[in-house]
Design a protein around this motif. Structure first.
Motif, short mmCIF file in Angstrom:
data_model
loop_
_atom_site.label_atom_id
_atom_site.label_comp_id
_atom_site.label_asym_id
_atom_site.label_seq_id
_atom_site.Cartn_x
_atom_site.Cartn_y
_atom_site.Cartn_z
N UNK A 7 -6.14 -16.92 5.41
CA UNK A 7 -6.19 -15.72 6.26
C UNK A 7 -5.86 -14.47 5.45
N UNK A 8 -4.87 -14.58 4.57
CA UNK A 8 -4.49 -13.41 3.77
C UNK A 8 -5.62 -13.02 2.81
N UNK A 9 -6.30 -14.00 2.26
CA UNK A 9 -7.42 -13.71 1.36
C UNK A 9 -8.54 -13.00 2.12
N UNK A 10 -8.81 -13.47 3.33
CA UNK A 10 -9.87 -12.83 4.15
C UNK A 10 -9.46 -11.40 4.52
N UNK A 11 -8.19 -11.23 4.84
CA UNK A 11 -7.69 -9.90 5.20
C UNK A 11 -7.85 -8.92 4.04
N UNK A 12 -7.46 -9.37 2.86
CA UNK A 12 -7.58 -8.49 1.68
C UNK A 12 -9.04 -8.16 1.41
N UNK A 13 -9.91 -9.16 1.57
CA UNK A 13 -11.34 -8.91 1.31
C UNK A 13 -11.90 -7.89 2.32
N UNK A 14 -11.45 -8.01 3.57
CA UNK A 14 -11.94 -7.07 4.61
C UNK A 14 -11.49 -5.65 4.29
N UNK A 15 -10.25 -5.50 3.84
CA UNK A 15 -9.75 -4.16 3.51
C UNK A 15 -10.46 -3.62 2.26
N UNK A 16 -10.66 -4.48 1.27
CA UNK A 16 -11.39 -4.03 0.07
C UNK A 16 -12.79 -3.55 0.44
N UNK A 17 -13.44 -4.25 1.36
CA UNK A 17 -14.81 -3.88 1.73
C UNK A 17 -14.86 -2.51 2.39
N UNK A 18 -13.77 -2.08 2.99
CA UNK A 18 -13.71 -0.78 3.68
C UNK A 18 -12.88 0.23 2.89
N UNK A 19 -12.54 -0.03 1.63
CA UNK A 19 -11.56 0.82 0.93
C UNK A 19 -12.04 2.27 0.81
N UNK A 20 -13.33 2.45 0.54
CA UNK A 20 -13.81 3.84 0.40
C UNK A 20 -13.72 4.58 1.73
N UNK A 21 -14.04 3.89 2.81
CA UNK A 21 -13.95 4.47 4.16
C UNK A 21 -12.51 4.89 4.44
N UNK A 22 -11.56 4.04 4.08
CA UNK A 22 -10.14 4.33 4.35
C UNK A 22 -9.65 5.51 3.51
N UNK A 23 -10.04 5.54 2.24
CA UNK A 23 -9.60 6.63 1.37
C UNK A 23 -10.22 7.95 1.84
N UNK A 24 -11.45 7.87 2.31
CA UNK A 24 -12.09 9.08 2.84
C UNK A 24 -11.34 9.62 4.06
N UNK A 107 2.45 13.36 2.37
CA UNK A 107 1.57 12.20 2.27
C UNK A 107 1.26 11.47 3.56
N UNK A 108 1.55 12.08 4.71
CA UNK A 108 1.31 11.37 5.98
C UNK A 108 -0.18 11.09 6.20
N UNK A 109 -1.04 11.88 5.58
CA UNK A 109 -2.48 11.62 5.66
C UNK A 109 -2.81 10.21 5.17
N UNK A 110 -2.07 9.75 4.16
CA UNK A 110 -2.31 8.39 3.63
C UNK A 110 -1.81 7.33 4.60
N UNK A 111 -0.75 7.66 5.34
CA UNK A 111 -0.22 6.69 6.30
C UNK A 111 -1.24 6.34 7.37
N UNK A 112 -2.03 7.33 7.80
CA UNK A 112 -3.05 7.04 8.81
C UNK A 112 -4.11 6.13 8.18
N UNK A 113 -4.46 6.40 6.92
CA UNK A 113 -5.40 5.53 6.22
C UNK A 113 -4.89 4.10 6.14
#
Ligand SMILES: [Zn+2]
Ligand SMILES: [Zn+2]
Length: 448
Positions: A7-24, A107-113
């Protein structure tokens, strides 16, 4: 049933797949800063992102806050993942709003990300039998206790009860269905040596809104007919500075403030002078003692000049208490991401000096509030800039999502064990009574 590691591996993969969206998302909020309880556009934007993730959520809690859910396939405890919506006002910050001076210099902008990142990572567990309990995804207003006069006026108009985000969420019952909570704050390389810093505590505080009231008169023609409120404030602040030798280093008392109005016209004796102040310390008792010193100084200024002083003391924050078992779970997950050698743990008494309303929440439920070192410059300064967005957004999202998996899989046994062995410092009602008791208004007349 998948294993926890799967489950943790799948979770990390899901977040990595959306990392640019989150940073944006983090960068978009950086460039659209709004101070506490005024995060209207930020809240609308975050609501859109919740919709994009198909997360049902409530908006408008404590004016601008919101709360969504990912519900597991089995009943169990509810774990909140929190992000903060608000900016400071730091004119001159490179990303400041030129009109309002609002800037994300904390840095609260990053907390929402990272909160949305945890949602991305946990969404696959919605309705899944492996998840015994719920995840509350919360975007909270007004962590920075600024704009004190405005907040006092909003309180008097009945728009706010308490004047900070988590305090008001607690009062309104928005945490009533939450059993434990986590968030992560960005830190600067100038304050932390590791990628993730755990443990430690914060100062608590009370907040002061002070009006020195004098009598106006012609400043050239008849100054002796006036009562100079600015001079009363000067005497008061000098007296406050003379208190410092009475403070113990280990109590980490901070007495500070800003003059928000020093008078109306240079050719009239100032009759309405305003000061917003703060009294910080490591315990409720130490804050109360230092607050009495500040009040004595404020009265002394009014007495010296024959002015009046109206002192409003508002319930500020409580010191932070990190729940150790929750912290240990998150440390294991952070170590998986960046390696054990990139973590550090402060002793529980190590006081950062600043304050957070997460400290309030930590008095009524188990809470963990670590730091992720991703910035350069000085917190709240014009030079505070996030340099490493992976460490500011993506890695914290993973660490929090994986910790939720630890807590709520396996029938939620880890979460239940923590709740059984970590009784809260106080009940919600005791908290409300304490904070209501700290709200005091006094009019002292030094001219009688
Ligand atoms: Zn801050
Ligand atoms: Zn902050």
């Amino acid at each position: 049933m998948p294993t926890i590691d799967e489950l943790k591996a799948q979770t990390q993969a899901a977040i990595d797949a959306r990392s640019e969206w989150l940073i944006d998302i983090a960068k978009t909020i950086l460039n659209n800063p709004e101070p506490g309880f005024m995060e209207v556009n930020t809240a609308r934007y975050v609501s859109e992102k919740f919709h994009e993730l198909d997360i049902a959520h409530e908006t408008g809690i404590a004016l601008t806050g919101m709360k969504g859910y990912i519900r597991g396939g089995q009943p169990g405890p509810t774990v909140a993942v929190i992000g903060e919506l608000d900016s400071l006002r730091v004119p001159g910050h490179p990303h400041a709003n030129p009109d309002t001076g609002a800037a994300h210099a904390c840095g609260h902008n990053c907390q929402i990300g990272m909160m949305l990142g945890a949602a991305v990572g946990l969404k696959m567990l919605e309705g899944h039998e492996a998840l015994a309990g719920n995840v509350a995804l919360m975007a909270l207003p007004a962590e920075e206790f600024i704009d004190v006069q405005d907040r006092w006026e909003m309180h008097q108009e009945g728009k706010l009860g308490f004047m900070a985000g988590k305090q008001e969420f607690i009062r309104l019952g928005a945490f009533d269905d939450v059993d434990m909570a986590m968030m992560m704050h960005t830190a600067s390389q100038s304050s932390e040596d590791a990628k993730f810093a755990f443990g430690g505590t914060s100062n608590g505080h009370v907040v002061k809104y002070v009006r020195f009231i004098g009598k106006s008169a012609h400043a050239g023609g008849a100054p002796y007919e006036g009562v100079n409120a600015l001079q009363a404030a000067v005497v008061a602040l000098n007296a406050l500075n003379h208190q410092r030798e009475t403070l113990r280093n280990e109590d980490t008392v901070r007495l500070h403030g800003i003059m928000t109005s020093g008078g109306a016209s240079v050719n009239a004796v100032p009759a309405d002078v305003r000061y917003e102040g703060r009294v910080r310390g490591r315990s409720i008792e130490i804050i109360a003692d230092a607050n009495e010193k500040m009040d004595r100084c404020l009265r002394a200024g009014a007495l010296a000049m024959g002015a009046q002083v109206n002192i409003v003391t508002m319930p500020g924050y409580l010191p932070m208490v990190n729940n150790v078992p929750m912290m240990d779970l998150m440390k294991d997950n952070a170590a998986r991401i960046v390696g054990e050698h990139n973590l550090m743990t402060h002793v529980p008494t190590r006081n950062r000096g600043g304050s957070t309303d997460m400290g309030d929440l930590s008095h009524i439920m188990p809470v963990v509030h670590p730091y992720t070192t991703a910035a350069t410059g000085s917190g709240h300064g014009t030079d505070y800039l996030i340099e490493d967005y992976v460490q500011a957004v993506v890695n914290p999202a993973k660490a929090m999502a994986m910790t939720v998996i630890d807590l709520l899989t396996g029938q939620g046994d880890k979460a239940k064990e923590i709740l059984d062995t970590s009784p809260p410092q106080m009940s919600k009602q005791q908290y409300l009574d304490l904070q209501n008791g700290r709200l005091v208004e006094e009019l002292y007349d030094g001219g009688r």
